[in-house]
Design an enzyme around this catalytic site. Structure first.
Site, PDB file in Angstrom:
ATOM      1  CD  GLU A 212      41.271  -2.310 -26.914  1.00 53.68           C
ATOM      2  OE1 GLU A 212      41.253  -3.548 -26.901  1.00 53.68           O
ATOM      3  OE2 GLU A 212      40.344  -1.628 -27.349  1.00 53.68           O
TER       4      GLU A 212
ATOM      5  CD  GLU B  58      38.137 -10.796 -27.004  1.00 51.24           C
ATOM      6  OE1 GLU B  58      38.775 -10.002 -27.714  1.00 51.24           O
ATOM      7  OE2 GLU B  58      37.321 -10.411 -26.126  1.00 51.24           O
TER       8      GLU B  58
ATOM      9  CG  HIS C 198      37.746  -7.796 -31.571  1.00 52.20           C
ATOM     10  ND1 HIS C 198      37.164  -6.629 -32.000  1.00 52.20           N
ATOM     11  CD2 HIS C 198      37.501  -7.857 -30.233  1.00 52.20           C
ATOM     12  CE1 HIS C 198      36.587  -6.021 -30.962  1.00 52.20           C
ATOM     13  NE2 HIS C 198      36.767  -6.744 -29.878  1.00 52.20           N
TER      14      HIS C 198
ATOM     15  CD  GLU D 208      35.795  -3.717 -28.416  1.00 49.69           C
ATOM     16  OE1 GLU D 208      35.024  -4.691 -28.437  1.00 49.69           O
ATOM     17  OE2 GLU D 208      37.032  -3.845 -28.362  1.00 49.69           O
TER      18      GLU D 208
HETATM   19  N1  PHE Z   1      39.197  -5.104 -26.570  1.00 49.31           N
HETATM   20  C1  PHE Z   1      38.781  -6.058 -25.570  1.00 49.31           C
HETATM   21  C2  PHE Z   1      37.505  -6.703 -26.115  1.00 49.31           C
HETATM   22  O1  PHE Z   1      36.493  -6.085 -26.242  1.00 49.31           O
HETATM   23  C3  PHE Z   1      38.478  -5.487 -24.239  1.00 49.31           C
HETATM   24  C4  PHE Z   1      39.636  -4.888 -23.530  1.00 49.31           C
HETATM   25  C5  PHE Z   1      39.788  -3.520 -23.480  1.00 49.31           C
HETATM   26  C6  PHE Z   1      40.555  -5.691 -22.901  1.00 49.31           C
HETATM   27  C7  PHE Z   1      40.849  -2.929 -22.825  1.00 49.31           C
HETATM   28  C8  PHE Z   1      41.602  -5.119 -22.224  1.00 49.31           C
HETATM   29  C9  PHE Z   1      41.738  -3.749 -22.181  1.00 49.31           C
HETATM   30  O2  PHE Z   1      37.490  -7.796 -26.512  1.00 49.31           O
HETATM   31 ZN    ZN Z   2      35.841  -6.356 -28.116  1.00 48.53          ZN
END
Ligand code: PHE
Ligand code: ZN
Length: 889
Positions: free
Chosen positions: A128, A304, A307, A326
């Site tokens: 990501e 996490e 998500h 997010e």
């Molecule tokens: N998506 C992750 C989170 O919010 C954050 C993240 C973004 C980690 C980009 C790595 C790179 O939990």
């Molecule tokens: Zn996140």
């Protein structure tokens, strides 16, 4: 109700992909192949042209320029693609075909923390937002979903553990190598793909969902760290239960794996079924983790996990829509910590402090942006306080409009309607509207407009008619690329505090007032309340909307709110408003060279808090804590960090002079018995927090000769890390005094010796020294950069020194401080653009500071830009974007 849906800017359309994978994407990774040591990646899958796309549309795949592409085969025929920028282009493809690609990647030289990279002895991925294109050619955008089958082949000794998303479906051994194949039946976008290989220990557990399915839980970490994973495991199970209980979201996986690594740019990553965690967000033991870390681990584990629904089963169509996964997930983890796990007021206050300290600064600088911006350049620069924190506050405000139940109903509908899809924030808003039969048209402005609104209130009380009139104005200056902004829909908590109790005022118009919430929707609005028997004191923004409030409190009113407001949050808030008012005035006195005198009324108000019987421990700890220097900076038109620092130090000292004995007794009363085990329930944490805050006050009474020695004693016998680290921090903070200095050095040395093998604790050791406000701070930071434990390849270590220095030391705001910092970024950005882009924000908001500092900051930025122009542009994209935006101001 028949909702007439008016179009809003939030309802943005995103083009469909021209080509998409059909069926399973099969990948094969041969790790560290002989001769070159590079990793070979073979991919094979079917591709189809999307309906309505013209026949002659070329196939475009994302691929980073540094990847060595060895072969592209379409329907068995080798093709030679063009490589343009971050893509490869293949012309003349049929509407459905089999695609095979072979490429090689150099994991050793990849220091960016993106793609597949060497992390200590491990191989790790981070995809990501756009890391997948550094691994193989693919459709590297979140709207393209596919199930993955991943075969990994690697050295048995070097990589005894090899993991990828999904279930293990096959394994083999052959000579020195072994092979593992995983299959993930759920379609995911490329950014959720993960692969891990290394020597790792495993902590196992099982969770049974409400409907009776068994989920195997596994946390993988270095063997020595496994004992520090129990708190994370317990937190994970709490998180799974909360998601079921509140949202009806069950876990869909057979295996939920988490891997801990010291080498990670961010906190953690929600890869489907294979989360990767920075060790800073997962490891905790009483001897090595502070209370804050315990809370943080619980929150990030929750985040996490949450998500898995909001992010993975339902993802975002485009990085501009990042908030759809997010902001909502931060809100979900916030509710988990605050209400489900019982952190309550402490969590609430913490969240607000992050907004006032961090997000308001973002709004005031060159990186100001809407939660859902129209355009973005470098997606890595989207992981901001605005998207994460302000976004979460917006969902909190939404709850003020539709209620907790309404919010949860909206979330349930969202899962039902969009499971398996890539969505936009608009889609989530539509669910909230449909589940609650409300119109959130104007509320959507929170997502599409940037900036912090100012709410100005003028009140008039009519003694004869027992009437209270409020004139409310909201103002938000547009940013440079925005037109005039529309007013926001602001649910604004309000209370009327009388002499003896809260007054239950009646509104004249109940359309824009209910249950203590004013609904501010216009630029100017009048609210009238009747049956107000006495002139009340206004308790404002009690639920905290992310706005700045302007109201002229009469003398004594803030002290009254501090003492008597019925909302604990509002009592704390009044203490901060009052404290900030007095501190900013003191800062003015510092600048004008006037003698500093602490306001008597403030001393009294502060004193009544200290002396209050049966006060809530969290409230006491938070009210004893003065507004942070960053919060004060965000309240200043022109920031003078030196004046703020001096003012705050003076106030602390003056409060010690006034309440030395009280602090001493509070410390004694709240600190724990030495033989007691450290426990992390909210009550114990709150008490510890009171004790340590009181300690930090009364030791600054340097008249006591033996104080350093006593503190060193506390440091040595402390059982938990919170107590130990507080003692260490205080010793270091006063190390310029003769009765502290030698003990500070002794404590630092013993701390290092005891914890030199613990990454997280050594980060704290670096940070505590970098925070110093002493003249020698800069040379100390320079020395620490040469320390054997300083490691440029470890983002945590870099941040523990450089981020701590730039945020925590007033010496940063000097010619030498800025220079040191800019020099560091110049060297570091080409290695790790993501972390460097985070650091550079400390220089890019130069416009907020005094003219003298502006010149210094700007000249360092210009110098930095010159140096970075000599580096290949794609290596420093994120850092450069920020510098350029800043210089264009
Ligand atoms: N998506 C992750 C989170 O919010 C954050 C993240 C973004 C980690 C980009 C790595 C790179 O939990
Ligand atoms: Zn996140």
């Amino acid at each position: 109700m028949n909702r007439v849906h008016k179009p809003h800017k939030l309802d943005k359309q995103y083009p469909k992909a021209n080509y998409i994978p059909v069926g399973v994407v099969s990948l094969k990774f041969e790790l560290d192949t002989p001769f070159s040591g590079e990793t070979k990646v073979t991919a094979k899958y079917r591709v189809r042209r999307n309906k309505g796309v013209a026949d002659d549309t070329p196939l475009i795949l994302d691929l980073a320029p540094e990847v060595l592409l060895s072969r592209v085969i379409i329907n068995g025929w080798v093709r030679k693609p063009e490589r343009v920028g971050d893509t490869i282009i293949i012309r003349g493809v049929t509407n459905e075909f089999t695609l095979e690609t072979i490429n090689f990647i150099n994991t050793k030289d990849n220091t960016t923390g993106e793609g597949l990279y060497q992390a200590g002895d491990m191989l790790l991925t981070q995809n990501e937002p756009e890391g997948f294109r550094k691994i193989l050619p693919y459709f590297d955008c979140p709207k393209v979903l596919a199930p993955f089958r991943t075969e990994i082949i690697g050295d048995k000794k070097k990589y005894p553990v090899m993991l990828s998303n999904g279930n293990l479906i096959d394994e083999k051994e052959e000579g020195l190598l072994h092979q593992k194949t995983y299959y993930l039946p759920f379609p995911i976008p490329s950014y959720l793909f993960a692969l891990v290989a290394g020597k790792l220990g495993l902590l196992e557990d099982v969770y049974t969902t409400t409907s009776g399915r068994k989920v195997n839980l596994g946390i993988y970490a270095e063997a020595k760290d496994l004992e520090k994973c129990h708190h994370a495991m317990a937190s994970l199970k709490h998180a799974m239960k909360y998601d079921e209980d509140w949202y009806g979201y069950e876990c869909d996986l057979d295996d939920y794996k988490i891997v801990a690594t010291p080498y990670f740019n961010m906190g953690a990553m929600e890869n489907k079924g294979l989360n990767i965690f920075n060790v800073s967000c997962i490891l905790a033991s009483p001897e090595t983790a502070t209370d804050e870390t315990y809370e943080y681990v619980e929150g990030v584990i929750g985040h996490e996990y949450f998500h898995n629904w909001t992010g993975n089963r339902i993802t975002c169509v485009d990085w501009r829509e990042l908030g759809v996964k997010e902001s909502i997930t931060v809100r979900r983890d916030g509710l988990f910590s605050k209400d489900y796990r019982g952190w309550g007021l402490r969590k609430e206050i913490n969240d607000v402090s992050v907004i006032r300290g961090g997000q308001f600064a973002e709004d005031a600088g060159p990186n100001r942006h809407a939660i859902r911006p129209e355009e973005i350049k470098e997606p890595n620069n989207m992981y901001t306080a605005t998207v994460y924190r302000k976004g979460a506050e917006v969902y909190k405000m939404l709850e003020d409009l539709i209620g907790r139940d309404g919010f949860l109903e909206g979330m349930k509908l969202y899962a039902k309607r969009h499971d398996g899809q890539a969505t936009r924030i608009e889609d989530l808003m539509l669910c909230m509207e449909d589940a609650n039969e409300v119109d959130l048209h104007q509320f959507r402005n929170w997502f599409t407009q940037s900036g912090t609104p100012t709410v100005t209130i003028v009140s008039e009380y009519d003694e004869a008619l027992k009437k209270m009139r409020l004139l409310v104005k909201q103002e938000t200056a547009p940013s440079r690329n925005e037109e005039e902004l529309e007013p926001f829909d602001i649910p604004f908590g309000i209370g009327f505090i009388g002499k003896n109790s809260e007054i239950n005022a009646r509104a004249m118009n109940y359309d824009d007032y209910h249950d203590g919430i004013l609904r501010i929707t216009k630029k100017e609005q009048e609210f009238v309340f009747v049956c107000v028997p006495e002139k009340p004191t206004l308790s404002l923004n009690r639920h905290f909307a992310p706005v700045k409030v302007k109201y002229d409190y009469r003398e004594g009113e803030l002290a009254q709110l501090m003492a008597y407001d019925t909302s604990l949050f509002a009592r704390w808030d009044a203490s901060q408003t009052y404290g900030a008012q007095v501190l900013l005035k003191l800062a003015e006195d510092v600048k004008a060279g006037r003698e500093l005198v602490l306001d008597k009324a403030f001393i009294d108000a502060f004193g009544s808090v200290l002396k209050e019987e049966d006060i809530d421990a969290n409230l006491l700890a938070e009210m004893m804590t003065l507004p942070s220097e960053t919060t004060l900076a965000n309240m200043s038109d022109v920031v003078d960090p030196h004046a703020i620092h001096t003012a705050r130090k003076f106030m602390k000292k003056a409060l010690v002079d006034a309440f030395r004995v009280d602090f001493y007794f509070i410390y004694g009363g709240y600190s724990e018995d030495w033989d007691k085990q450290v426990s992390f329930d909210p009550e114990s944490v709150a008490r510890r927090s009171v004790a340590n805050t009181a300690l930090s006050y009364f030791v600054s009474d340097s008249t006591w000769k033996n104080i350093g020695k006593c503190l060193f004693g506390e440091f040595e016998k402390a059982k938990g890390m919170s107590d130990k680290y507080t003692a260490l921090s205080i010793l270091v903070a006063h190390s310029d005094k003769p009765n502290f200095g030698p003990f500070a050095e002794k404590a630092l040395a013993s701390f290092y010796e005891q914890y030199k093998d613990d990454n997280n604790v050594i980060d704290m050791w670096f940070a505590v020294q970098a925070y110093s406000d002493k003249k020698n701070a800069i040379s100390r930071v320079k020395d620490l950069m040469e320390h054997p434990s300083f490691d440029l390849n470890n983002p945590n270590r870099v941040r523990s020194l450089l981020s701590a220095f730039s945020r925590g030391s007033v010496q940063f705001y000097t010619e030498e401080g800025y220079r040191l910092f800019a020099d560091f970024i110049a060297e570091y950005a080409p290695k790790n653009d993501i972390v460097a882009a985070g650091l550079v924000s400390r220089l890019t908001d130069w416009k907020r500071y005094t003219p003298k500092l502006q010149i210094l900051m700007k000249s360092e930025l210009l110098r930095l830009k010159e140096t970075l122009l000599e580096v290949p542009a794609e290596k420093v994209r994120g850092t450069m974007e920020k510098i350029e935006k800043s210089l264009a101001q």
